[in-house]
Design a protein around this motif. Structure first.
Motif, PDB file in Angstrom:
ATOM      1  N   PRO A   1      41.260  -0.315 -19.174  1.00 56.45           N
ATOM      2  CA  PRO A   1      41.744  -0.852 -20.448  1.00 56.45           C
ATOM      3  C   PRO A   1      40.754  -1.855 -21.031  1.00 56.45           C
ATOM      4  N   THR A   2      40.743  -1.916 -22.352  1.00 63.38           N
ATOM      5  CA  THR A   2      39.852  -2.852 -23.035  1.00 63.38           C
ATOM      6  C   THR A   2      40.208  -4.290 -22.673  1.00 63.38           C
ATOM      7  N   ASN A   3      39.199  -5.077 -22.419  1.00 64.96           N
ATOM      8  CA  ASN A   3      39.392  -6.479 -22.035  1.00 64.96           C
ATOM      9  C   ASN A   3      39.499  -7.335 -23.302  1.00 64.96           C
ATOM     10  N   HIS A   4      40.643  -7.219 -23.989  1.00 66.38           N
ATOM     11  CA  HIS A   4      40.811  -7.945 -25.249  1.00 66.38           C
ATOM     12  C   HIS A   4      40.733  -9.453 -25.041  1.00 66.38           C
ATOM     13  N   PHE A   5      41.297  -9.932 -23.935  1.00 66.55           N
ATOM     14  CA  PHE A   5      41.286 -11.374 -23.682  1.00 66.55           C
ATOM     15  C   PHE A   5      39.855 -11.881 -23.544  1.00 66.55           C
ATOM     16  N   GLY A   6      39.048 -11.197 -22.725  1.00 65.98           N
ATOM     17  CA  GLY A   6      37.669 -11.625 -22.519  1.00 65.98           C
ATOM     18  C   GLY A   6      36.827 -11.549 -23.780  1.00 65.98           C
ATOM     19  N   ILE A   7      37.060 -10.497 -24.578  1.00 65.98           N
ATOM     20  CA  ILE A   7      36.312 -10.354 -25.833  1.00 65.98           C
ATOM     21  C   ILE A   7      36.612 -11.519 -26.758  1.00 65.98           C
ATOM     22  N   ALA A   8      37.916 -11.845 -26.908  1.00 62.92           N
ATOM     23  CA  ALA A   8      38.302 -12.950 -27.781  1.00 62.92           C
ATOM     24  C   ALA A   8      37.763 -14.269 -27.250  1.00 62.92           C
ATOM     25  N   LEU A   9      37.868 -14.470 -25.947  1.00 64.14           N
ATOM     26  CA  LEU A   9      37.438 -15.731 -25.347  1.00 64.14           C
ATOM     27  C   LEU A   9      35.948 -15.968 -25.569  1.00 64.14           C
ATOM     28  N   ARG A  10      35.155 -14.939 -25.328  1.00 61.45           N
ATOM     29  CA  ARG A  10      33.716 -15.109 -25.512  1.00 61.45           C
ATOM     30  C   ARG A  10      33.359 -15.316 -26.984  1.00 61.45           C
ATOM     31  N   GLY A  11      33.999 -14.543 -27.865  1.00 61.56           N
ATOM     32  CA  GLY A  11      33.701 -14.690 -29.292  1.00 61.56           C
ATOM     33  C   GLY A  11      34.026 -16.073 -29.806  1.00 61.56           C
ATOM     34  N   TRP A  12      35.168 -16.615 -29.399  1.00 58.52           N
ATOM     35  CA  TRP A  12      35.543 -17.950 -29.862  1.00 58.52           C
ATOM     36  C   TRP A  12      34.700 -19.021 -29.189  1.00 58.52           C
ATOM     37  N   ARG A  13      34.312 -18.818 -27.935  1.00 59.10           N
ATOM     38  CA  ARG A  13      33.443 -19.791 -27.260  1.00 59.10           C
ATOM     39  C   ARG A  13      32.115 -19.911 -27.993  1.00 59.10           C
ATOM     40  N   GLU A  14      31.573 -18.792 -28.414  1.00 58.20           N
ATOM     41  CA  GLU A  14      30.274 -18.810 -29.091  1.00 58.20           C
ATOM     42  C   GLU A  14      30.386 -19.325 -30.523  1.00 58.20           C
ATOM     43  N   ARG A  15      31.611 -19.379 -31.028  1.00 57.42           N
ATOM     44  CA  ARG A  15      31.815 -19.861 -32.388  1.00 57.42           C
ATOM     45  C   ARG A  15      31.917 -21.381 -32.466  1.00 57.42           C
ATOM     46  N   VAL A  16      32.357 -22.011 -31.366  1.00 59.37           N
ATOM     47  CA  VAL A  16      32.610 -23.454 -31.379  1.00 59.37           C
ATOM     48  C   VAL A  16      31.297 -24.212 -31.507  1.00 59.37           C
ATOM     49  N   SER A  17      31.302 -25.240 -32.332  1.00 61.55           N
ATOM     50  CA  SER A  17      30.115 -26.074 -32.470  1.00 61.55           C
ATOM     51  C   SER A  17      29.830 -26.794 -31.155  1.00 61.55           C
ATOM     52  N   PRO A  18      28.585 -26.814 -30.690  1.00 59.44           N
ATOM     53  CA  PRO A  18      28.263 -27.511 -29.433  1.00 59.44           C
ATOM     54  C   PRO A  18      28.670 -28.972 -29.448  1.00 59.44           C
ATOM     55  N   GLN A  19      28.656 -29.612 -30.620  1.00 63.11           N
ATOM     56  CA  GLN A  19      29.025 -31.020 -30.699  1.00 63.11           C
ATOM     57  C   GLN A  19      30.482 -31.248 -30.298  1.00 63.11           C
ATOM     58  N   ASP A  20      31.308 -30.179 -30.396  1.00 65.12           N
ATOM     59  CA  ASP A  20      32.716 -30.321 -30.001  1.00 65.12           C
ATOM     60  C   ASP A  20      32.873 -30.413 -28.491  1.00 65.12           C
ATOM     61  N   GLY A  21      31.810 -30.103 -27.772  1.00 62.69           N
ATOM     62  CA  GLY A  21      31.908 -30.151 -26.319  1.00 62.69           C
ATOM     63  C   GLY A  21      31.619 -31.515 -25.738  1.00 62.69           C
ATOM     64  N   GLY A  22      31.269 -32.499 -26.571  1.00 63.80           N
ATOM     65  CA  GLY A  22      31.024 -33.847 -26.059  1.00 63.80           C
ATOM     66  C   GLY A  22      29.547 -34.201 -26.094  1.00 63.80           C
ATOM     67  N   PRO A  23      29.215 -35.397 -25.741  1.00 62.06           N
ATOM     68  CA  PRO A  23      27.838 -35.885 -25.857  1.00 62.06           C
ATOM     69  C   PRO A  23      26.845 -35.144 -24.974  1.00 62.06           C
ATOM     70  N   GLU A  24      27.307 -34.510 -23.905  1.00 61.91           N
ATOM     71  CA  GLU A  24      26.371 -33.843 -23.007  1.00 61.91           C
ATOM     72  C   GLU A  24      25.838 -32.535 -23.581  1.00 61.91           C
ATOM     73  N   THR A  25      26.389 -32.108 -24.717  1.00 54.98           N
ATOM     74  CA  THR A  25      25.974 -30.815 -25.271  1.00 54.98           C
ATOM     75  C   THR A  25      24.973 -30.969 -26.406  1.00 54.98           C
ATOM     76  N   GLY A  26      24.407 -32.136 -26.579  1.00 51.34           N
ATOM     77  CA  GLY A  26      23.544 -32.377 -27.718  1.00 51.34           C
ATOM     78  C   GLY A  26      22.103 -31.963 -27.524  1.00 51.34           C
ATOM     79  N   ALA A  27      21.714 -31.472 -26.370  1.00 53.13           N
ATOM     80  CA  ALA A  27      20.327 -31.097 -26.118  1.00 53.13           C
ATOM     81  C   ALA A  27      19.966 -29.822 -26.871  1.00 53.13           C
ATOM     82  N   VAL A  28      18.663 -29.508 -26.866  1.00 51.02           N
ATOM     83  CA  VAL A  28      18.193 -28.273 -27.507  1.00 51.02           C
ATOM     84  C   VAL A  28      18.824 -27.077 -26.800  1.00 51.02           C
ATOM     85  N   ARG A  29      19.314 -26.109 -27.593  1.00 49.39           N
ATOM     86  CA  ARG A  29      20.072 -24.994 -27.020  1.00 49.39           C
ATOM     87  C   ARG A  29      19.443 -23.677 -27.438  1.00 49.39           C
ATOM     88  N   ARG A  30      19.563 -22.698 -26.556  1.00 43.41           N
ATOM     89  CA  ARG A  30      19.034 -21.362 -26.849  1.00 43.41           C
ATOM     90  C   ARG A  30      20.139 -20.393 -27.225  1.00 43.41           C
TER      91      ARG A  30
END
Length: 310
Positions: free
Chosen positions: A3-32
């Motif tokens: 079966p299609t992993n709808h939960f995982g697809i949604a989770l990854r898509g929304w994770r990649e959508r969130v601004s890194p700044q929302d993750g706290g001060p430790e996420t402010g470094a240069v990102r790839r």
């Protein structure tokens, strides 16, 4: 087939959508990569990185409600996205608070665009919160219905005997399926709303009052049927144009639990001609006005002003 992993697809898509700044001060470094890293999401949600990986890859398919809620908060999901994530986990979305009677501007605009057809907006508990001019012309002004608290349910289950004693609306509007089927469908829909809003004290008190004081409602409530209201076919016994056969459709406005109810007639029929006659009686909306509109009655005619106060 897996079966299609709808939960995982949604989770990854929304994770990649969130601004890194929302993750706290430790996420402010240069990102790839865009968005949050898995370890950042895991930290925000209070989960292990391994578990987040397994959820995204579909190797963990049955997260608890507590886990889904934590991920929804970490990802800053809006209510519709949160509910989708719960459904992807095969869980019921969390119950909401009170039934909303707020009508977004886009729903007001939709009703205005349906001005050629009798259209009204109801809250999920079937409180009427707005209508257009064609609704008043076809079904009568809802302010004349005599519904307690403007509730269709209260209007349908009035004290003093059966439905034949008093029309529900300004004049008789009869379901082709019969009174019993119409009443059962409405109660079944109300039960769905009551389950979705278990903490709405006003709704709970309303249901309890009807159970104690109306035997027809109590009997239908006790049968346990639960389903959302669908379409119907009605005969409107109109005092000006005579009987009109109309199709009733119930639409749910996206992102809300509002019911948009509209009536239409069969094309090129005598019923359509009768609607055309009623349409000609509606007061046309002015093209413009420099005078501020008077504050409308709550739940008033949507055709009376561009900005309606609900």
């Amino acid at each position: 087939m897996e079966p299609t992993n709808h939960f995982g697809i949604a989770l990854r898509g929304w994770r990649e959508r969130v601004s890194p700044q929302d993750g706290g001060p430790e996420t402010g470094a240069v990102r790839r990569i865009p968005g949050l890293r898995r370890e950042e999401l895991a930290r925000l949600a209070g989960l292990s990185v391994d578990y987040v990986v397994r959820l995204e890859q579909g190797r963990a398919r049955h997260p608890s409600g507590q886990v889904v809620a934590a991920l929804a908060r970490a990802l800053r999901l809006d209510p519709s996205e949160r509910d989708h994530l719960f459904r992807c986990a095969r869980l019921a979305p969390p119950a909401t608070g009170n039934v909303s009677r707020q009508v977004p501007a886009r729903v007001q605009q939709l009703v205005s665009r349906l001005g050629d057809f009798p259209t009204a907006v109801f809250a999920a508990d079937w409180t009427i919160v707005g209508w257009n001019g064609m609704w008043s012309a076809t079904i009568g002004d809802p302010r004349t219905y005599g519904w307690d608290e403007r509730s269709l349910v209260a209007g349908m289950f009035r004290p003093g005997g059966g439905r034949a004693r008093q029309p529900i609306a300004a004049w008789p509007v009869l379901s082709w399926a019969g009174d019993e089927a119409e009443e059962e469908n409405l109660v079944a829909d109300l039960r769905v709303t009551a389950a979705a809003h278990p903490h709405d004290g006003r709704l709970a008190a309303f249901v309890e009052h009807l159970r104690r004081n109306n035997s027809r409602f109590a009997r239908l409530w006790s049968n346990g049927t639960a389903r959302t209201q669908g379409g119907d076919r009605k005969t409107v016994e109109h005092p000006l144009v005579g009987d009109i056969a109309l199709d009733l459709d119930v639409l749910t406005a996206a992102g809300t639990d509002l019911r948009v109810v509209t009536y239409t007639a069969e094309a090129d029929s005598a019923d359509e001609q009768k609607l055309n006659t009623l349409r000609a009686t509606c007061r046309p909306r002015p093209a413009s006005s420099d005078t501020p509109a008077a504050e409308p009655d709550p739940g008033g005619d949507l055709g009376d002003a561009e900005a309606v106060r609900w």
